[in-house]
Scaffold this active site. Structure first.
Site, PDB file in Angstrom:
ATOM      1  CB  CYS A 181      -3.658   7.654   1.254  1.00 49.35           C
ATOM      2  SG  CYS A 181      -2.068   7.902   0.443  1.00 49.35           S
ATOM      3  CG  ASN A 221       1.387  -2.033   1.935  1.00 49.34           C
ATOM      4  OD1 ASN A 221       1.162  -3.104   1.398  1.00 49.34           O
ATOM      5  ND2 ASN A 221       1.103  -1.813   3.205  1.00 49.34           N
ATOM      6  CB  CYS A 240       0.641   3.856  -0.723  1.00 48.29           C
ATOM      7  SG  CYS A 240       0.160   4.760   0.745  1.00 48.29           S
ATOM      8  CD  GLU A 259      -3.004   2.756  -3.306  1.00 43.43           C
ATOM      9  OE1 GLU A 259      -1.978   2.465  -2.653  1.00 43.43           O
ATOM     10  OE2 GLU A 259      -4.123   2.923  -2.787  1.00 43.43           O
ATOM     11  CD  GLU A 304       3.649  -1.002   6.777  1.00 43.59           C
ATOM     12  OE1 GLU A 304       4.112  -1.559   7.800  1.00 43.59           O
ATOM     13  OE2 GLU A 304       2.429  -0.800   6.607  1.00 43.59           O
TER      14      GLU A 304
END
Ligand code: THU
Length: 161
Positions: A112, A62, A73, A75, A64
């Site tokens: 998510c 991830n 994220c 993934e 940010e």
């Protein structure tokens, strides 16, 4: 009126060593990928590793941003990289692992909703299921056999026709 139940097979492993050798290796790559997470805001570090049909493993973590929604994220970092670098190679599985600087993540990190949608696109495109393996830092590991299992009634390109 008609009612329909939607269910799927979830495999629960108590330990990393119960996974197949290939999935163990993939999960270890996801654990490794956590190190490169850039998570100064949440302190929640996620690693994702993608097994490609050509034997390659692509990883992501991830990333940010001070403008929170601009972050991404693990993934999606991993799957977009796989799509960009190996556009025609089927994706067989994705392993996810999460840790936190604030607490012990002892339950499996589930992708998510946005990541499920992103992975779904590739699963539909390749017409082959993508297995999802989920892990925290310790504790059980969950495996589902296809992304579609955890995103029933997904939005897809057929709605755009
Ligand atoms: N995160 C992931 O990387 N993957 C998930 O499946 C859930 C959440 C990240 C996004 C953000 O950087 C941090 O974890 C906290 O939400």
């Amino acid at each position: 009126m008609k009612k329909q139940k939607i269910s799927f097979d979830l495999t629960i492993f108590d330990d990393l060593h119960e996974l197949s050798a290939e999935h163990q290796k993939l999960m270890l790559s996801a654990i490794d990928a956590r190190i490169n997470a850039y998570a100064p805001y949440s302190s929640f570090q996620v690693g994702a590793a993608i097994q490609l049909a050509n034997g390659e493993i692509v990883t992501g973590s991830n990333q940010e941003n001070a403008s929170y929604p601009s972050g991404l994220c693990a993934e999606r970092v991993a799957i977009f990289y796989a799509g960009a670098k190996f556009p025609n190679v089927p994706i067989q599985a994705i392993a996810i692992s999460a840790t936190s600087l604030n607490h012990v993540v002892d339950k499996p990190a589930a992708p998510c909703g946005n990541c499920r949608q992103a992975i779904s696109e590739y699963e539909i495109k390749q017409e082959q299921p993508i297995a999802i393996l989920m892990m925290g830092e310790t504790g059980q590991i969950l495996k589902c056999n296809a992304l579609a299992d955890i995103l029933p009634l997904a939005f897809n390109s057929s709605f755009l026709d």
